[in-house]
Design a protein around this motif. Structure first.
Motif, PDB file in Angstrom:
ATOM      1  N   ALA A 171     117.069 -12.446 112.140  1.00  9.22           N
ATOM      2  CA  ALA A 171     117.370 -11.170 111.473  1.00  9.22           C
ATOM      3  C   ALA A 171     116.123 -10.282 111.443  1.00  9.22           C
ATOM      4  O   ALA A 171     116.191  -9.072 111.696  1.00  9.22           O
ATOM      5  CB  ALA A 171     117.881 -11.428 110.064  1.00  9.22           C
ATOM      6  N   ASN A 172     114.973 -10.884 111.130  1.00  4.75           N
ATOM      7  CA  ASN A 172     113.731 -10.110 111.133  1.00  4.75           C
ATOM      8  C   ASN A 172     113.390  -9.621 112.539  1.00  4.75           C
ATOM      9  O   ASN A 172     112.823  -8.540 112.714  1.00  4.75           O
ATOM     10  CB  ASN A 172     112.588 -10.961 110.586  1.00  4.75           C
ATOM     11  CG  ASN A 172     112.545 -10.973 109.073  1.00  4.75           C
ATOM     12  OD1 ASN A 172     113.057 -10.064 108.417  1.00  4.75           O
ATOM     13  ND2 ASN A 172     111.951 -12.010 108.504  1.00  4.75           N
ATOM     14  N   TRP A 173     113.726 -10.405 113.544  1.00  5.32           N
ATOM     15  CA  TRP A 173     113.447  -9.979 114.915  1.00  5.32           C
ATOM     16  C   TRP A 173     114.276  -8.753 115.279  1.00  5.32           C
ATOM     17  O   TRP A 173     113.781  -7.822 115.924  1.00  5.32           O
ATOM     18  CB  TRP A 173     113.741 -11.116 115.895  1.00  5.32           C
ATOM     19  CG  TRP A 173     113.433 -10.757 117.318  1.00  5.32           C
ATOM     20  CD1 TRP A 173     112.221 -10.430 117.846  1.00  5.32           C
ATOM     21  CD2 TRP A 173     114.375 -10.652 118.395  1.00  5.32           C
ATOM     22  NE1 TRP A 173     112.333 -10.135 119.187  1.00  5.32           N
ATOM     23  CE2 TRP A 173     113.651 -10.277 119.556  1.00  5.32           C
ATOM     24  CE3 TRP A 173     115.749 -10.861 118.502  1.00  5.32           C
ATOM     25  CZ2 TRP A 173     114.271 -10.089 120.793  1.00  5.32           C
ATOM     26  CZ3 TRP A 173     116.361 -10.687 119.739  1.00  5.32           C
ATOM     27  CH2 TRP A 173     115.618 -10.306 120.865  1.00  5.32           C
ATOM     28  N   LEU A 174     115.534  -8.729 114.854  1.00  6.61           N
ATOM     29  CA  LEU A 174     116.373  -7.556 115.131  1.00  6.61           C
ATOM     30  C   LEU A 174     115.823  -6.318 114.426  1.00  6.61           C
ATOM     31  O   LEU A 174     115.850  -5.205 114.974  1.00  6.61           O
ATOM     32  CB  LEU A 174     117.818  -7.823 114.689  1.00  6.61           C
ATOM     33  CG  LEU A 174     118.585  -8.888 115.484  1.00  6.61           C
ATOM     34  CD1 LEU A 174     119.965  -9.095 114.894  1.00  6.61           C
ATOM     35  CD2 LEU A 174     118.685  -8.487 116.958  1.00  6.61           C
ATOM     36  N   ILE A 175     115.315  -6.502 113.206  1.00  2.00           N
ATOM     37  CA  ILE A 175     114.691  -5.378 112.494  1.00  2.00           C
ATOM     38  C   ILE A 175     113.452  -4.905 113.249  1.00  2.00           C
ATOM     39  O   ILE A 175     113.209  -3.697 113.396  1.00  2.00           O
ATOM     40  CB  ILE A 175     114.324  -5.797 111.063  1.00  2.00           C
ATOM     41  CG1 ILE A 175     115.589  -6.132 110.268  1.00  2.00           C
ATOM     42  CG2 ILE A 175     113.544  -4.683 110.364  1.00  2.00           C
ATOM     43  CD1 ILE A 175     115.306  -6.739 108.909  1.00  2.00           C
ATOM     44  N   ALA A 176     112.669  -5.864 113.745  1.00  4.10           N
ATOM     45  CA  ALA A 176     111.465  -5.519 114.505  1.00  4.10           C
ATOM     46  C   ALA A 176     111.814  -4.734 115.764  1.00  4.10           C
ATOM     47  O   ALA A 176     111.080  -3.806 116.153  1.00  4.10           O
ATOM     48  CB  ALA A 176     110.695  -6.787 114.869  1.00  4.10           C
ATOM     49  N   LEU A 177     112.910  -5.068 116.407  1.00  8.98           N
ATOM     50  CA  LEU A 177     113.324  -4.336 117.602  1.00  8.98           C
ATOM     51  C   LEU A 177     113.557  -2.857 117.289  1.00  8.98           C
ATOM     52  O   LEU A 177     113.177  -1.979 118.079  1.00  8.98           O
ATOM     53  CB  LEU A 177     114.594  -4.952 118.190  1.00  8.98           C
ATOM     54  CG  LEU A 177     114.461  -6.330 118.854  1.00  8.98           C
ATOM     55  CD1 LEU A 177     115.794  -6.760 119.432  1.00  8.98           C
ATOM     56  CD2 LEU A 177     113.394  -6.309 119.948  1.00  8.98           C
ATOM     57  N   ALA A 178     114.169  -2.588 116.151  1.00  7.44           N
ATOM     58  CA  ALA A 178     114.389  -1.185 115.764  1.00  7.44           C
ATOM     59  C   ALA A 178     113.056  -0.471 115.566  1.00  7.44           C
ATOM     60  O   ALA A 178     112.870   0.682 115.986  1.00  7.44           O
ATOM     61  CB  ALA A 178     115.221  -1.126 114.486  1.00  7.44           C
TER      62      ALA A 178
END
Length: 468
Positions: free
Chosen positions: A137-144
């Motif tokens: 989930a944190n990785w998806l936030i980082a992608l944004a």
């Protein structure tokens, strides 16, 4: 004695249009790149070393300001300063040194983006009330956080500059609030001991040095983007010094205020220290923590916006000279090196995926900070040595007190760059060395494709006389 040549000015309408950064925008780029989300995490890391970390922060601020002066001097002196630190090393030491400088700075830039976004993710979690979210989930936030700035950069340099100036203003609001109003609520009992490391004072200095050094990475961005700056001979140096000095004052005032607002035991290890700091100033106000988290998120996007430009610019300048793969020099009609922008977002995305499978929170941030610090210290060192070479040679056009002043600035910059490497720790130096060796393998292929240089003749093969 002839005067040193100044940086080449644009001669065509297209080149003039590409120089979209005036003094204000260049200064904003420096401030926006220096002050990212790291400042919103820094007080917690500094608290781990104790109040001695504030003294370390002050020493680093002086060193960073001298580096800013050095980069301004180099930009005025080097005829073609496109690429900043890379151009300085190549001008004085040749292609190989230029490549090493460009490679190390490029690695530091995109690894630094990963460090910024790892801190940014913590404030996104705080903004939306996400407690201990899974790594994916944190990785998806980082992608944004990585790809939104990439999209802004692809829209053009002018759009990037406008977005950067806006986020700089927004990020200053919470920092000024804590740095001014917060001091009325500071309690001396909240400050921890002078040495809170649990070990020697040297250990405490090491804790503060790593994050302090990382906090000032960015003093050179105006030099790196010299091709985009109007009147670079004047504005690069001025923007570097003004941006660095403003950031230094803000860092010191704000970090000390947060350490006095939040109890030491609560502050140490807190990934979002500004949230309890705001709550201490505005007790009972439920939205205080959410507000600072939102502004930290905006600040992080602004920093990533500027660093995406810097990462793509150093790879573009190096590729234009044949010392990087040609794709990095590809540009669209707005003079945006689009391939470099995409890579600048893709590599930290992959790095974050790898790190989030192993660690989370401040552990990820600390690892990436140390890696960025070591890899940027090498370009700093090459730049300082390039200026030192000029000053001790017969080519210089300055004497007397001016020479003594410049030698002092350069000498301190050389020592400061070496200390950066030393303070980052053995693990970070080892990881940076591996990346440096990978860069040498790439250079072998690039150099082979370039063929022999025009000014370097192949050695003549002579047959040895045969024995009688």
């Amino acid at each position: 004695m002839s005067r040193p040549q100044r940086a080449v000015q644009p001669r065509t309408p297209a080149e003039h249009k590409a120089r979209a950064l005036g003094l204000t925008s260049a200064t904003g780029l420096v401030v926006g790149s220096v002050i990212g989300t790291g400042v919103f995490t820094m007080p917690a890391v500094l608290a781990g070393g104790g109040t001695s970390s504030l003294l370390v922060l002050g020493v680093v601020a002086v060193g960073a300001t001298l580096l800013a002066v050095l980069f301004g001097q180099l930009t005025r002196r080097v005829p073609n300063a496109d690429g900043g630190l890379y151009a300085y090393a190549r001008h004085e030491f040749g292609d190989f040194a230029g490549y090493l400088t460009g490679w190390c700075y490029w690695v530091s830039a995109w690894a630094g983006n990963a460090a910024i976004v790892s801190s940014w993710v913590l404030y996104v979690d705080a903004l939306f009330g996400l407690e201990n979210p899974p790594g994916w989930a944190n990785w998806l936030i980082a992608l944004a956080g990585l790809w939104i700035p990439a999209a802004v950069n692809l829209a053009g340099v002018r759009q990037m500059a406008w977005f950067e100036n806006l986020t700089v203003v927004l990020k200053f609001l919470p920092l000024l609030f804590v740095g001014v109003v917060g001091w009325f609520f500071v309690s001396s009992g909240n400050f921890g001991p002078f040495n809170a490391s649990g070990g020697s004072l040297y250990s405490a200095i090491g804790i503060g040095a790593g994050v302090a050094l990382f906090a000032f990475i960015g003093v050179e961005v105006a030099a790196i983007t010299a091709k985009r700056v109007r009147n670079p001979g004047r504005n690069v140096g001025l923007a570097s010094v003004l941006g660095t000095a403003a950031s230094a004052v803000l860092y010191l005032v704000v970090s000390a205020a947060v350490m006095g607002l939040v109890p030491h035991d609560t502050l140490v290890g807190n990934g979002t220290p500004f949230v309890p700091a705001f709550e201490a100033v505005l007790p009972g106000v439920d939205w205080a923590g959410k507000l600072v988290a939102a502004l930290a998120v905006i600040s992080g996007i602004g920093a990533l916006n500027g660093w995406t430009l810097v990462t793509s610019e150093v790879s573009r300048a190096t590729a234009a000279d044949g010392l990087f793969p040609k794709a990095f020099a590809w540009a669209d009609r707005k003079h945006t090196p689009w391939f470099g922008v995409l890579v600048a977002a893709a590599l930290p995305s992959l790095l974050m995926l790898w790190r989030y499978t192993a660690d989370t929170g401040l552990t990820v941030f600390t690892f990436l900070v140390n890696l960025s610090v070591v890899t940027v210290a090498i370009p700093y060192f090459f730049s300082a040595c390039a200026q030192l070479t000029h000053l001790v040679s017969r080519r210089r056009g300055i004497r007397g007190l001016l020479l003594a002043r410049d030698l002092l600035i350069t000498g301190v910059s050389v020592l400061f760059s070496m200390w950066i490497t030393f303070a980052a720790g053995y693990a970070a130096v080892y990881q940076a060395l591996v990346l440096l060796l990978i860069g040498l393998v790439l250079y072998a292929f690039l150099n082979a494709r370039r063929g022999p240089r025009e000014d370097k003749q192949e050695p003549e093969v002579r047959e040895l006389p045969r024995a009688a």
